[in-house]
Structures are given as structure tokens and as C-alpha cells.
Design an enzyme around this catalytic site. Structure first.
Site, short mmCIF file in Angstrom:
data_model
loop_
_atom_site.label_atom_id
_atom_site.label_comp_id
_atom_site.label_asym_id
_atom_site.label_seq_id
_atom_site.Cartn_x
_atom_site.Cartn_y
_atom_site.Cartn_z
N TYR A 144 48.93 31.17 39.71
CA TYR A 144 48.46 31.89 40.90
C TYR A 144 46.95 31.73 40.99
O TYR A 144 46.24 31.86 39.99
CB TYR A 144 48.82 33.38 40.77
CG TYR A 144 48.32 34.24 41.91
CD1 TYR A 144 48.89 34.15 43.17
CD2 TYR A 144 47.29 35.16 41.71
CE1 TYR A 144 48.45 34.94 44.21
CE2 TYR A 144 46.84 35.97 42.75
CZ TYR A 144 47.43 35.86 44.00
OH TYR A 144 46.99 36.66 45.03
N ASP A 239 41.00 27.42 36.71
CA ASP A 239 40.93 28.77 37.28
C ASP A 239 40.85 29.74 36.10
O ASP A 239 41.86 30.08 35.48
CB ASP A 239 42.16 29.03 38.14
CG ASP A 239 42.16 30.44 38.72
OD1 ASP A 239 41.27 31.24 38.35
OD2 ASP A 239 43.06 30.73 39.53
N LYS A 267 37.31 38.80 38.20
CA LYS A 267 37.72 39.84 37.25
C LYS A 267 36.57 40.26 36.31
O LYS A 267 35.68 40.98 36.74
CB LYS A 267 38.99 39.42 36.53
CG LYS A 267 40.11 39.25 37.58
CD LYS A 267 41.51 39.17 37.10
CE LYS A 267 42.43 39.24 38.32
NZ LYS A 267 43.40 38.18 38.46
C1 LIG Z 1 43.55 37.50 39.92
C2 LIG Z 1 43.55 36.03 40.01
C3 LIG Z 1 43.09 35.34 41.14
C4 LIG Z 1 42.73 36.05 42.42
O1 LIG Z 1 41.65 36.90 42.26
P1 LIG Z 1 41.46 38.11 43.31
O2 LIG Z 1 40.16 38.71 42.89
O3 LIG Z 1 42.64 39.00 43.12
O4 LIG Z 1 41.41 37.52 44.67
C5 LIG Z 1 42.99 33.97 41.09
N1 LIG Z 1 43.34 33.30 39.98
C6 LIG Z 1 43.81 33.91 38.88
C7 LIG Z 1 44.15 33.10 37.68
C8 LIG Z 1 43.95 35.29 38.87
O5 LIG Z 1 44.47 35.89 37.80
#
Ligand SMILES: *Cc1c(COP(=O)(O)O)cnc(C)c1O
Length: 428
Positions: A144, A239, A267
Site C-alpha cells: 500500500y 516506500d 508517519k
Molecule cells: C501509511 C502508509 C502510506 C500512506 O500514508 P498516509 O499518511 O496515510 O497518506 C503510504 N505507504 C505506506 C507504506 C504506508 O504505511
């Protein structure tokens, strides 16, 4: 029976907010029931509006490596707020945050701050396309990267839970530019490059999968992605929105010794406030406006409150032995849970990388998306509620990660392991 305050609020919320929530997984659809509305957090604990106390392993889905309301972070944010909450002009603190991140990640020469992980990943793809002049990207099923259009193609997390492989509203023509490979299967990536040798701008990957439950990268998988992308003139995007400053101070790229071209973050770097970032090699980042032709902007980007929380958090994480402590707490927890699982009648296994982990109702090993999908989500839902009743808050979906923070004490963890044993005997 009298309604709880959370039930009242959830009914009210559903009248004015779709599903009563501002992010779908919070609705508890995957586990049923009413989500507690949370009123307060401190350290390892959260309290709901009805006064129930929980040991929290959700950690706001990853940002709270220091636990809730860490005094240093709270004080820094209060001080920053008193000086003005937004200027739309450069501030000193955003330079400090960028310097801290660039120093922590040798692959990141410079970076741009944004407001969410979604924004970071969406922009990283635009950047890779701008740099290579190619249209397609490769993502992995079950990974994701936020909810940008081109990434809601066989997405994991909420999409997996709700059984919707793609979102309505995404044009097929646009989704067609996204190619989907199998996680931990470098051969599936090589096949895509063989089919589209000159069209793929980038491969984007969660270096440790966290959004289909925690699945570590297979040995050599990230190295293979590095060599396949390099050989084909495409960029490699890690990511690290979850893994950055989580699985190690330098993220998954330091833990596994593989350097991507672009890294996305979020995060933890916002310490619980909205911050994302994308950064990488200097020649790639020189594509970004105003230096280059790739446009990206943000009214609240580099917001002084948000970056102050990020700076305070990352500086706290620099304290000696922080990551040893996170590792020790998380392994105490998952070893304890694994021991309980091994004695239960229900087949279950647990995956962990650093302080992120997932217990799967599945005999394991869980190393691929198809293995993840064999998990028993009905049992997970019952287990989730049995734990909640015992004052332990984990993710309201089988396909998510749990997080230990530096605020979790051995006593918290030992209490949690007892609760897990009780919860399992209730659901078996
Ligand atoms: C949480 C998450 C996102 C999206 O971040 P948001 O701040 O919720 O838009 C993208 N990539 C990974 C791996 C994530 O865990």
C-alpha cells in the site's frame, strides 16, 4: 441497554461523515462492532470517551515510536504554536528536519516535505516519470502506498479487507499504467521488464511489507529489485512511510543494505502530526520545481508545528539504545505471543521486523500475499474484540501491523501476553 458515549458519537458521526470515519479501516467493518472514540493518550496507554483504558499497539498506525503525548514533543509543539501556526514561507525548523533525515539516510541527498505518505508516494511516481520520460510503474500486490489513483490497483490494507481490488473512480486508462508484481518474487518483476523494456519508470516497494500484515522481504529480494531496475534504466523507490525510523533509525534501507533512488516517508517523521517527504539522489531531485520541470507544491508543507514535532521525535530517537530497546520490547512481546499461539488449538503465527509485527490466524510461515490471504479473518475479529475487552488495543484488521513504542514497559507487555492467552481461550 444504555448506549455508551462511543456508540452515541458513532451514530452522530455517521450522519455527517461517510461511515462515521475519516479513514475506512477505523470503522471496524473488518472486525464488526463500534469503534471506541479515543479521548486521550499517554505513553503506552489510550483512554476512550467512556473512560476505558487500553494498552495501545496501534500507535496511530505507526507514527508514535515514542508513545502518546511524549513530554518533549508536546512542549516543542506548544512553543511552536505560540509563535504562529503557519506562514507559507520558509522556516528554520524545516531545514533542521530535512538535515536530520538526509543525515540518517545516505541515499537521500535532498528531500521535499509534504503533508502525508499518500502525497509523498504520488509525487515520487511523478518524479520517476519526469526523470525517465517513461509512463509505467510497477507495484506489488498487497503493498500500500496511499490512495493516489494509479496506486489503487490491487492495493492491500483497506482495499484487501473490503474485498475491493480496485477503487471506483479510477480511470481504467490510468490504472493500465500500473503493472502489478508479486511481493517477494523478483522473477515477476523481471517478467514485467521483459514485456515492457522501455516503458517502466520505476518499481515502488514497501521494503518490509506492513499493509498486508507484516511480511519481511525474502533474502535477496531487495537486492534483486536494485539490480533489475538498474539494468533496465528504471528507478527504485522504497516506500519507507512505515519503516523509516521504525525498523532502524536509517530505515529498511540501512537494515538490509540496499540503497534506492527515491525514498518516501511519513508517519514517524511527523511525530504524530501530518508530515510526509520524498527524497533521493541529487540529479533526480533536481527535476523538482523550482529547480526543474516537475511541479509539486503545498500550502501547509513544512508547516512549523508539524516539522517541530518531527524534529523533536527524531532527536529523541537518536538517544543511545533506543532501537535496542524497541527491538527488545517487541521481541519480548512476539516471543510471548508465539509461545501462547503454539499451545492454542487455533493455528496462528507471528511475523516481526524490529518493532512492527502481525499475528496471523494461519499456521504460517507467512511470506507472500497468497499466504497472508489464507488467514482466518473471522477468528481475528473475535480475537480483536476479546483483547479490546481485556484492555489491549491492536489493529482492527488482520491485514495491518502492530507497533511497540519506547513507552511500552515490560509490565505492559507481560500483561498483554496474559490477555492474549485469555483472549485465545475465549475464541477457540
Ligand atoms: C501509511 C502508509 C502510506 C500512506 O500514508 P498516509 O499518511 O496515510 O497518506 C503510504 N505507504 C505506506 C507504506 C504506508 O504505511
Amino acid at each position: 441497554m444504555q448506549q455508551s458515549r462511543s456508540q452515541q458519537l458513532f451514530e452522530q458521526a455517521q450522519r455527517v461523515i461517510p461511515g462515521g470515519v475519516n479513514s475506512p479501516v477505523r470503522s471496524f467493518r473488518a472486525v464488526e462492532g463500534t469503534p471506541p472514540f479515543l479521548a486521550r493518550g499517554q505513553g503506552s496507554r489510550v483512554w476512550d470517551v467512556d473512560g476505558n483504558e487500553y494498552i495501545d499497539y496501534l500507535g496511530s498506525w505507526g507514527p508514535l515510536a515514542l508513545g502518546h503525548a511524549h513530554p518533549v514533543v508536546v512542549e516543542a509543539v506548544q512553543r511552536a504554536a505560540a509563535d504562529g501556526t503557519s506562514f507559507g514561507a520558509p522556516v528554520e525548523q524545516e531545514v533542521e528536519l530535512a538535515e536530520i533525515i538526509c543525515a540518517a539516510l545516505p541515499s537521500v541527498d535532498s528531500l521535499r516535505l509534504v503533508n502525508s505518505g499518500t502525497e509523498a508516494c504520488m509525487t515520487a511516481l511523478r518524479l520517476a516519470r519526469a526523470y525517465t520520460g517513461r509512463p509505467k510503474i510497477v507495484k506489488f500486490a498487497g503493498n500500500y502506498h496511499g490512495h493516489a489513483d494509479g496506486l489503487l490497483v490491487a492495493a492491500g490494507s483497506g482495499a484487501l479487507t473490503h474485498g475491493v481490488p480496485t477503487s471506483a473512480g479510477v480511470p481504467e486508462s490510468y490504472a493500465a499504467e500500473t503493472l502489478v508484481a508479486a511481493y517477494n518474487d523478483a522473477e515477476s518483476v523481471a517478467e514485467l521488464f521483459a514485456a515492457w523494456p522501455n516503458d517502466i519508470a520505476a518499481v515502488i516497494v514497501e521494503p518490509v511489507a506492513g499493509n498486508m500484515g507484516v511480511v519481511p522481504p525474502a533474502s535477496g529480494f531487495l537486492n534483486s529489485l536494485r539490480s533489475i531496475t538498474e539494468a533496465n534504466g528504471a528507478l527504485l523507490i522504497f516506500d519507507e512511510v512505515i519503516t523509516g525510523f521504525r525498523v532502524a533509525y536509517g530505515g529498511a534501507q540501512s537494515l538490509f543494505g540496499v540503497a534506492p533512488d527515491i525514498t518516501t516517508m511519513g508517519k514517524i517523521i511527523g511525530g504524530g502530526l501530518p508530515v510526509g517527504a520524498y527524497g533521493g539522489r541529487r540529479d533526480v531531485m533536481e527535476m523538482v520545481a523550482p529547480l526543474g520541470p516537475m511541479y509539486q507544491a503545498g500550502t501547509l508543507s513544512g508547516n512549523p508545528l508539524a516539522v517541530t514535532a518531527g524534529v523533536a521525535t527524531l532527536k529523541e530517537l537518536q538517544r543511545p539504545e533506543t532501537y535496542e530497546r524497541l527491538e527488545a520490547s517487541a521481541s519480548r512481546l512476539t516471543d510471548g505471543i508465539a509461545a501462547v499461539f503454539s499451545q492454542a488449538e487455533i493455528p496462528a503465527s507471528i511475523n516481526r521486523v524490529g518493532s512492527m509485527f502481525t499475528g496471523f490466524f494461519n499456521p504460517g510461515p507467512v511470506a507472500t500475499l497468497s499466504e497472508v490471504e489464507k488467514s482466518d479473518t473471522t477468528t481475528y475479529g473475535r480475537y480483536f474484540h476479546a483483547l479490546l475487552e481485556r484492555g489491549v488495543y491492536i489493529a482492527p484488521s488482520q491485514f495491518e501491523a502492530g507497533f511497540a513504542s519506547v513507552a511500552h514497559t515490560d509490565a505492559d507487555i507481560d500483561r498483554t501476553i496474559v490477555a492474549v492467552g485469555d483472549a485465545l481461550s475465549q475464541v477457540s
